[in-house]
Enzyme design. Structure first.
Site, PDB file in Angstrom:
ATOM      1  N   LYS A 278     -18.177  -5.530  42.637  1.00  0.00           N
ATOM      2  CA  LYS A 278     -17.372  -6.560  41.998  1.00  0.00           C
ATOM      3  C   LYS A 278     -18.118  -7.031  40.749  1.00  0.00           C
ATOM      4  CE  LYS A 278     -14.256 -10.138  43.601  1.00  0.00           C
ATOM      5  NZ  LYS A 278     -13.613 -10.835  44.688  1.00  0.00           N
ATOM      6  N   GLU A 364      -4.198 -15.674  58.023  1.00  0.00           N
ATOM      7  CA  GLU A 364      -3.577 -16.990  58.136  1.00  0.00           C
ATOM      8  C   GLU A 364      -2.974 -17.219  59.514  1.00  0.00           C
ATOM      9  OE1 GLU A 364      -3.285 -14.977  55.497  1.00  0.00           O
ATOM     10  OE2 GLU A 364      -4.117 -16.181  53.850  1.00  0.00           O
ATOM     11  N   ARG A 392       2.555 -17.285  55.808  1.00  0.00           N
ATOM     12  CA  ARG A 392       2.126 -16.198  56.694  1.00  0.00           C
ATOM     13  C   ARG A 392       1.970 -16.646  58.145  1.00  0.00           C
ATOM     14  NH1 ARG A 392      -0.772 -11.578  54.405  1.00  0.00           N
ATOM     15  NH2 ARG A 392       0.916 -10.785  53.135  1.00  0.00           N
TER      16      ARG A 392
HETATM   17  C1  LIG Z   1      -2.281 -13.692  52.258  1.00  0.00           C
HETATM   18  C2  LIG Z   1      -3.306 -14.069  51.231  1.00  0.00           C
HETATM   19  N1  LIG Z   1      -4.325 -14.862  51.579  1.00  0.00           N
HETATM   20  C3  LIG Z   1      -5.260 -15.189  50.672  1.00  0.00           C
HETATM   21  C4  LIG Z   1      -5.185 -14.727  49.399  1.00  0.00           C
HETATM   22  C5  LIG Z   1      -6.185 -15.163  48.352  1.00  0.00           C
HETATM   23  N2  LIG Z   1      -7.020 -14.050  47.920  1.00  0.00           N
HETATM   24  C6  LIG Z   1      -6.746 -13.359  46.814  1.00  0.00           C
HETATM   25  S1  LIG Z   1      -7.835 -12.152  46.487  1.00  0.00           S
HETATM   26  C7  LIG Z   1      -8.689 -12.517  47.879  1.00  0.00           C
HETATM   27  C8  LIG Z   1      -9.891 -11.702  48.228  1.00  0.00           C
HETATM   28  C9  LIG Z   1      -9.515 -10.290  48.423  1.00  0.00           C
HETATM   29  O1  LIG Z   1     -10.632  -9.540  48.706  1.00  0.00           O
HETATM   30  P1  LIG Z   1     -10.556  -7.987  48.508  1.00  0.00           P
HETATM   31  O2  LIG Z   1      -9.291  -7.483  49.067  1.00  0.00           O
HETATM   32  O3  LIG Z   1     -11.790  -7.417  49.062  1.00  0.00           O
HETATM   33  O4  LIG Z   1     -10.491  -7.794  46.939  1.00  0.00           O
HETATM   34  P2  LIG Z   1     -11.630  -8.133  45.870  1.00  0.00           P
HETATM   35  O5  LIG Z   1     -11.375  -9.541  45.440  1.00  0.00           O
HETATM   36  O6  LIG Z   1     -12.937  -7.932  46.511  1.00  0.00           O
HETATM   37  O7  LIG Z   1     -11.398  -7.194  44.757  1.00  0.00           O
HETATM   38  C10 LIG Z   1      -8.132 -13.601  48.556  1.00  0.00           C
HETATM   39  C11 LIG Z   1      -8.673 -14.213  49.766  1.00  0.00           C
HETATM   40  C12 LIG Z   1      -4.091 -13.915  49.067  1.00  0.00           C
HETATM   41  N3  LIG Z   1      -3.899 -13.469  47.831  1.00  0.00           N
HETATM   42  N4  LIG Z   1      -3.186 -13.591  49.999  1.00  0.00           N
END
Ligand SMILES: Cc1ncc(C[n+]2csc(CCOP(=O)(O)OP(=O)(O)O)c2C)c(N)n1
Ligand SMILES: CC(=O)[C@@H](O)[C@H](O)COP(=O)(O)O
Ligand SMILES: [Mg+2]
Length: 637
Positions: A278, A364, A392
């Site tokens: 990242k 969630e 969710r």
């Molecule tokens: C259902 C839901 N819960 C929480 C989020 C908030 N959220 C957006 S990106 C993220 C982290 C995602 O991590 P990852 O899939 O590993 O992607 P990275 O950010 O590491 O590229 C979160 C918690 C979301 N978009 N959707």
């Protein structure tokens, strides 16, 4: 001089490049992403991490004929830049500009709209199944992060895909990060895959992709059998029925491209484990991917800086402070977040109360039922969750919390318009979806001080209560430090129209739910209207409502949420139940999805700023307003 990137207006242009030019292209693309996000703000670290993967996907696959579904979609800026939107990136997340997420109407390359996580495998499997049904040879690819993979929905899809006999490729983009450090057993498992015997067995790559060539496949199979018998247990993903390939370096085009080229020829469910960093390529983001997950504008040469003057506290900060104070006061309090520690204001709480802080991952549904379980045992759970993400956990809210009447507090952040993230993240529906559930209470603080006091009021109840507050700062009202509560289910009159003393019903009263109280007060000054701060969408203060109704000729309700089924509807139902017949104007978010863009402008477009509120009331009740307003308050013209 034209750069390589300048020559790419479509992936077809990319596919014409010789392989040797892809690395310099990746460098240009990464620099473009950094420069562009530093000017607009947006999601940075994840996009710096997907540069090579994006190039490799569009280079190897025949997009958009082959379908690419990005999970969450916050990492799709390189994809947008390579698919014809490079020149519009300066409009990112602004009104009328490029969305921060994939949107089907924005480009034929955005095969599926996303922003809530963990939907990609289901959607791509649906596309793969449709291709199979229609006899089309297109591929379907889901790219999902290690954070998003923790959600139940991703596992439901894997479970289905493993036996679905479809040509589906799932790419796990493993950067060992969610927004904050990832949590949970899956994360530990992925770390294991990255180390020791598993990583050594990354010859898996050679072995499994060879399955396309039958003679080699036989050799590989025997090698595999031998190797597995000795040291390499099947991965979890193989047990789900996938052909597991990896882990491979997701920044190395020389690994990515041949691997994808081989996989493209394979049949059935494939799982490619790609390791990325990242923030890759921008040292400050690599060192602090959390801060650079979604920064505002900044100077890339300097990095993020702290604002010099302390600004008004956000509602999130007010919640975070209240949580710490209430936890110090009541040992039963536990705080739960589904992977949104920073966004929900729980960083300090985790530091102060590490054993009472639970980040359950992007889960969630689980967060809600986990809270229910804790509440059964006498704990007082506070689930800090964005309004949009509680969608969710709806069944869990109804079936596990409300039906059992458990005292769970829902601190519903991002209620209302959120701005740059747009319709996927707008907290538009919580009042309608919560209000119909028995046992629920719904508080709508008008300002920061009320927010703190209503959280306390919610915490003191013996049933579930949601306190909804918007993104960002409020009116700037000073927050009293104590733990006093406002009365449950009671509102207050904030402004009385002139001439109330004569007792005759006259003029208009605005019933405000939440922070729109302040624009309502401004509008009321010009209209000579009464303003009531209702504070609770449920239970409704019916006593106050009846009193106000009896003294006015018309009522106006106001809320930053979907007007259909919202607090205004609750007022309409209450009037009807009490046999009160009078004109009612319900103002709130219209029955349409709100666009991304500056929140104040979006709110104004919905007619929910002071001028819009005044205009709507004049249009509907102009005569009543003018008759009720004392001459000094009458607006001429
Ligand atoms: C259902 C839901 N819960 C929480 C989020 C908030 N959220 C957006 S990106 C993220 C982290 C995602 O991590 P990852 O899939 O590993 O992607 P990275 O950010 O590491 O590229 C979160 C918690 C979301 N978009 N959707
Ligand atoms: C992609 C995603 O879902 C989050 O990163 C979200 O954009 C955060 O929004 P806030 O900036 O309101 O916390
Ligand atoms: Mg990740």
């Amino acid at each position: 001089m034209a750069t390589l990137l300048d020559t790419i207006n479509d992936p077809a242009d990319l596919r014409k490049l010789p392989r040797a030019q892809l690395k310099p292209l990746a460098e240009e693309l990464r620099a473009f992403v950094l420069d562009s996000v530093s000017r607009t703000g947006g999601h940075l670290s994840s996009n710096l991490g997907t540069v090579e993967l994006t190039i490799a996907l569009h280079y190897v696959f025949n997009t958009p004929y082959d379908r690419v579904v990005w999970d969450v979609g916050h990492q799709t800026y390189p994809h947008k830049i390579l698919t014809g939107r490079r020149e519009r990136m300066g409009t990112l997340r602004q009104l009328g500009g490029v969305s921060g997420f994939p949107v089907r109407s924005e480009s034929p390359y955005d095969n599926f709209g996303t922003a809530h996580s963990s939907t990609s495998i289901s959607a791509a499997l649906g596309m793969a199944m449709a291709a199979k049904q229609k006899g089309e040879d297109r591929k379907a690819i889901a790219i999902i992060g290690d954070g998003a993979m923790s959600a139940g929905m991703a596992f439901e899809a894997l479970n289905n895909a493993g036996v679905a006999e479809c040509d589906l490729l799932v790419i796990l983009n493993d950067n060992d990060m969610s927004i904050s450090p990832p949590v949970g057993a899956l994360n530990r498992y992925l770390a294991q895959l990255m180390s020791g015997q598993f990583y050594a067995a990354a010859k898996n790559v050679g072995k499994n992709v060879l399955k396309v060539a039958p003679p080699l496949f036989e050799l590989a199979r025997r090698l595999e059998e031998g190797a597995k018998g000795l040291v390499v247990p099947a991965t979890l993903f193989e047990k789900f029925g996938f052909n597991y390939i990896g882990p491979i370096d997701g920044h190395d085009l020389d690994s990515l491209i041949p691997t994808l080229e081989n996989i493209r020829q394979l049949k059935g469910p494939q799982f490619l484990h790609v390791v990325t960093k990242k923030g890759q390529g921008y040292k400050l983001a690599e060192a602090d991917p959390v801060a650079y997950h979604g920064p505002g504008k900044f100077d890339p040469a300097v990095g993020l800086t702290k604002p010099s003057a302390p600004s008004k506290p956000t509602f999130t900060q007010v919640f975070g402070q209240w949580l710490c104070d209430m936890a110090a006061h009541d040992a039963r309090l536990v705080g739960i977040t589904p992977a949104m520690r920073e966004g929900s204001g729980m960083v300090e709480f985790e530091k102060m109360f590490p054993t009472r802080y639970f980040d359950v991952g992007i889960a969630e549904q689980h967060a809600v039922t986990f809270a229910a379980g804790m509440a059964c045992e006498g704990m007082k759970p506070v689930v800090a969750i964005y309004s949009t993400f509680l969608q969710r956990g709806y069944d869990q809210l109804v079936h596990d919390v409300a039906l059992q009447n458990l005292p769970v507090v829902f601190a519903l952040d991002r209620a209302g318009i959120v701005g740059a993230d747009g319709p996927t993240h707008a907290g538009a529906y919580d009042i309608p979806y919560l209000r119909c559930i028995p046992n629920m209470g719904i508080a709508c603080p008008a300002d920061e001080n009320e927010c703190r006091k209503l959280l306390t009021a919610a915490f003191r109840q013996d049933h579930p209560v949601a306190v909804r507050y918007p993104r960002g700062a409020g009116a700037g009202v000073a927050v009293e430090p104590g733990l006093d509560a406002l009365p449950y289910g009671k509102g207050e009159i904030r402004r009385e129209r002139a001439g109330m003393a004569d007792g005759a019903p006259r003029g208009v009263a605005i019933l405000a739910f939440g922070t729109l109280l302040y624009p309502a007060l401004a509008a009321a000054e010009r209209l000579g209207a009464t303003v009531v701060n209702m504070r609770w969408a449920k239970p409704l203060d019916t006593e106050l409502l009846a009193q106000v109704a009896s003294r006015h000729e018309a009522l106006v309700t106001l809320e930053e949420g979907a007007v259909m089924g919202g607090a205004g509807s609750a007022v309409g139902e209450a009037l009807q139940a009490a046999g009160i017949v009078m004109p009612l104007l319900q103002l709130g978010l219209r029955d349409e999805f709100t666009p991304h863009g500056d929140p104040a402008r979006v709110l104004a477009m919905q007619g929910l700023d002071a001028a819009g509120i005044e205009a709507s009331i004049r249009t509907r009740f102009g005569e009543l307003v003018d008759r009720a307003a004392p001459p000094s308050l009458k607006v001429v013209g």
